[in-house]
Design an enzyme around this catalytic site. Structure first.
Site, PDB file in Angstrom:
ATOM      1  N   ASP A 205     -36.953  89.442 -21.206  1.00 31.07           N
ATOM      2  CA  ASP A 205     -35.603  89.395 -21.741  1.00 31.07           C
ATOM      3  C   ASP A 205     -35.265  90.813 -22.203  1.00 31.07           C
ATOM      4  OD1 ASP A 205     -33.138  88.506 -22.593  1.00 31.07           O
ATOM      5  OD2 ASP A 205     -33.920  86.791 -23.686  1.00 31.07           O
ATOM      6  N   TRP A 206     -33.976  91.093 -22.305  1.00 28.88           N
ATOM      7  CA  TRP A 206     -33.530  92.468 -22.517  1.00 28.88           C
ATOM      8  C   TRP A 206     -33.984  93.001 -23.880  1.00 28.88           C
ATOM      9  CZ3 TRP A 206     -33.272  91.276 -18.002  1.00 28.88           C
ATOM     10  CH2 TRP A 206     -32.543  91.936 -17.015  1.00 28.88           C
TER      11      TRP A 206
END
Length: 812
Positions: free
Chosen positions: A236-237
């Site tokens: 995930d970012w």
């Protein structure tokens, strides 16, 4: 193509991958594992590798630009898709999204979200499918196979335990192994087995003490080892925190770039002896295999050479919406609408909320509101509209009446670039800047243009974002200062609330000049360069009692009153959880007042997940419309007028928060124990002996069904149902399994399968449900394996978790 053919083709791709890998030096390999910007991995021309492009979903494909200038088809929310109880419809949605991805040059869709509805307070539940792992797995499998049939990869997310938003970056979810296996891992396992996804996304949170981007046990031992997942693991970012921990834990790609824990940091770790180069090679192989599958590695045949036939996005969005609507109450046959006059009431009927807030946001080229849809469908002169009550208690994006563009200037005030700015929203990520603009030269951005109000009175203008701003309306400066964050959250500028800064008296139809200037200051050391802020606005706020009184008068004079109630993006969004399940504003008061004036009141609920409906027994009908996507208003007209029946069944239990069995989403000292064990959703409601407002699986159509017979042979269940109504219809036959023996810590019953029956008036049809082996298994913590539980069970077939029509014993 058979599975054998697919595996043979993959072996050929892996030969190309190995040849490419041998031509890469250490620095090239480690760069390939790190995002080069917000959405892409770097190209390596020397081995024939093009840049691999990723994009957010799950209801559309935004592409690399977060702007309404680059429109996307907007499908209904994932809760709506799951409400169809139709994996084939999910597959068709996936095919459309692959088509959209290819149109936008996207190779990897960051979807679907298959976390569970553990508690109704989860703020991002609209982006997940269901409280039930089996239903989630079935819908997710359809979605993934659909997307990948179009030659576009998926990343099934968020692996695992990202079931709430509170402290999601740091929370340690304490989930017993059995609970993980039987609930939260189960949808991922089913999708890996049945859809062979090309990617997964690991979550921000920790599980049992280890952050998911470093979780060697769950990623290496379970996902890759036990399940045989051969795809790419993307963070995930900004979730990847430690170079050695991430690569040793099985993370292949650290996003976004250019500032990540991979790249130069990973190369240095190899040279220092902290990481074996063979570990890096394994991750690079998986990235190159993904590139080969989507067709960006020269010499390797992509999985899909001929995309599926084109799909009409507007038509499919409309079909999914109407098949997702769940009719939970219909007294006296209030729906479909009878001939006569209709009073349509509610702000959400005019200004539709079609999707949830956060990274799932896309910008469709058009939106059909309920007012638009019913105006087109009903005879002229039979529809009246009143606002009634506005759910919005905060400012919204500067969309209606605004014509804005962004003007970029350097420190000397020289214009260096411009771009249109529909919606008053700036979200420029990485290299997504106007032509001629660079981060080094950019000093300020001015949103400038005109606003033409549709109502006279005091209009409120505000700012969403962090930093220095100057706000002017009609030549007067109302704000010139720093706007600071409310909390220490790296996504505050994205998900924080707009702040009101000006109140200006305006006249309907008379345009005024508006300007919002932001001084851009990006701190050093950011993992990604993101510029995000928005011009915000609210129309004049009329006295709520007056608005309700006007709605009551409209309702009293109509044959039917249709009231639209809704949540807002400050109630349901990525970035925060809910604290209650109430509808915002005066909407409950509105419904009660209208129902008192007109007994033939129909309420349409525009929310992505459960809300409390304290008036539900006071109205004639309740239709749950979810976030219905861009064609929601047209689909609603289809259903209300009876052109189509509402096809949905609840994918999650609806009830009052006071009765909900699982409500804790806030960690204590950084940890959130899942003390409820395997009892969430309908399993928990039954264990607690509580009756929800509407049970899991519930939903009515426009015809009636009789359950005639239930036959069990081995693990094959056959159910015969008859349409005893006056029009064709579709019934979702649900099969639940209950252990007949003593309590072993299992739920009293659980969903074991389902199938759809379609029949005309008077016709009967038989459906077959094959019970999977897993439905008879439990996870044995001692043996660390699945245990098949022999013995006697009861099979129940019916219309919901609370409505069982037929039952039969089964021995296994």
């Amino acid at each position: 193509m058979t599975e054998t053919d697919e595996r043979r083709a993959d072996r050929a791709r892996k030969t190309v991958v190995e040849a490419a890998l041998r031509r890469l030096d250490l620095d090239a390999k480690t760069r390939l594992l790190a995002g080069q910007d917000m959405w892409t991995l770097p190209a390596v021309p020397g081995i024939g590798l093009e840049s691999l492009v990723m994009s957010d979903g799950p209801i559309g494909v935004r592409g690399v630009r977060w702007t309404a200038d680059d429109p996307s088809v907007a499908l209904p929310s994932p809760t709506a898709l799951a409400a169809s109880w139709d994996p084939e419809l999910a597959h068709r949605a996936g095919v459309l999204l692959a088509q959209e991805a290819r149109r936008k040059g996207v190779h990897l869709l960051l979807a679907p979200t298959v976390n569970l509805h553990r508690s109704p307070l989860g703020g991002r539940h609209f982006e997940c499918y269901s409280e039930d792992p089996y239903l989630t797995g079935r819908i997710g499998t359809g979605y993934v196979t659909g997307v990948q049939s179009g030659g576009v990869g998926t990343t099934v997310k968020h692996f695992v335990g990202n079931d709430a938003e509170t402290d999601r970056f740091t929370v340690d979810n304490l989930i017993p192994e059995r609970v993980l296996r039987e609930l939260y891992l189960a949808p991922f396992e089913a999708i890996v087995e049945n859809a062979r996804p090309w990617g997964v996304m690991t979550a921000y949170n920790s599980v049992n003490g280890t952050t998911m981007t470093e979780h060697r046990h769950l990623v290496g031992d379970v996902l890759r080892g036990e399940w045989g997942f051969d795809g790419c693991n993307v963070s995930d970012w900004t979730a990847a925190r430690d170079t050695v921990g991430a690569i040793e834990g099985g993370l292949d790609v650290a996003m976004p770039g250019p500032g990540t824990v991979y790249g130069e940091a990973l190369a240095r770790a190899v040279r220092d002896g902290r990481v074996a180069e063979s570990t890096v090679d394994a991750a690079v192989r998986r990235v190159l295999l993904l590139a080969a599958r989507v067709g960006v590695l020269r010499g390797a045949d992509p999985v899909v050479t001929e995309p599926p036939a084109p799909v009409d996005g507007e038509a499919l969005a409309r079909e999914i919406a109407r098949r997702s609507f769940v009719l939970v109450r219909n007294e006296g046959g209030a729906l479909p609408l009878k001939p006569g006059t209709v009073a349509l009431i509610g702000a959400a009927a005019r200004d539709a909320r079609i999707l949830g807030g956060g990274s799932a946001t896309v910008f469709p080229a058009r939106v059909v509101s309920p007012l638009d849809g019913l105006t087109a469908a009903l005879p002229e002169g039979t529809l009246d509209y009143a606002v009634g009550a506005d759910p919005a208690t905060e400012l919204a994006a500067a969309e209606r009446g605004f014509a804005l563009r962004a003007v970029c200037r350097d420190p000397d005030g020289t214009v260096i670039g411009t771009r249109s700015a529909p919606g008053g929203l700036i979200q420029w990520m990485g290299s997504d800047l106007p032509d001629g603009v660079t981060h080094d030269r950019l000093h300020s951005i001015e949103l400038t243009g005109t606003f033409t109000p549709r109502e006279s009175g005091p209009h409120t203008f505000g700012i969403k974002g962090v930093g220095g701003f100057t706000l002017a309306v009609d030549g007067t400066t109302y704000y010139d200062d720093l706007q600071r964050p409310d909390k220490d959250d790296p996504f505050e500028a994205l998900f924080g609330a707009p702040v009101p800064r000006a109140r200006v008296e305006l006249t309907a139809g008379e345009p005024v000049g508006v300007s919002l200037t932001h001084v851009v200051r990006l701190p050093d050391g950011l993992p990604m360069k993101v510029i995000t802020f928005a011009f915000a606005h609210a129309e004049p706020q009329r006295d709520p009692d007056e608005l309700i009184a006007e709605a009551v008068e409209a309702a009293r004079g109509a044959d039917t009153a249709v009231v639209m109630v809704a949540t807002t993006d400050r109630v349901e969004s990525e970035g925060f959880d809910r604290t209650d399940l109430r509808l915002p504003g005066r909407q409950d008061d509105l419904v009660r007042a209208v129902a008192a004036a007109n007994p033939n009141t129909v309420v349409v609920v525009n929310s992505g997940s459960p809300v409390e409906l304290p008036w539900r027994d006071e109205v004639a009908a309740v239709l749950l419309g979810w976030f219905p996507g861009q064609e929601g208003g047209a689909a609603l007209a289809d259903v209300l007028t009876g052109a189509h029946e509402p096809g949905g069944r609840l994918p999650t239990t609806w009830g009052a928060l006071a009765d909900a069995p699982v409500t804790r989403v806030v960690p204590i000292d950084g940890a959130l124990p899942y003390t409820e064990g395997v009892f969430i959703g309908h399993r928990a409601w039954e264990k607690a002996g509580r009756t929800p407002a509407y049970p899991f699986g519930h939903g009515l159509g426009y015809t009636d069904w009789t359950y005639e017979s239930l036959d069990v042979e081995g693990t094959t269940v056959r159910v015969r149902v008859r349409n005893t109504g006056e029009r064709p219809g579709r019934e979702v036959v649900q099969v639940y399994l209950s252990p007949a023996g003593p309590d072993t810590g299992r739920p009293a019953r659980w969903l074991a399968g389902f199938a759809a029956a379609e029949a005309g008036p008077g016709e009967s049809v038989e459906v077959t449900v094959e019970l999977p082996r897993r439905t008879f298994e439990v996870w044995d913590d001692t043996a660390k394996s699945w245990a098949f539980v022999k013995g006697s069970y009861e099979i129940a077939a019916g219309r919901s978790a609370g409505d069982h029509r037929l039952s039969a014993p089964i021995n296994v």
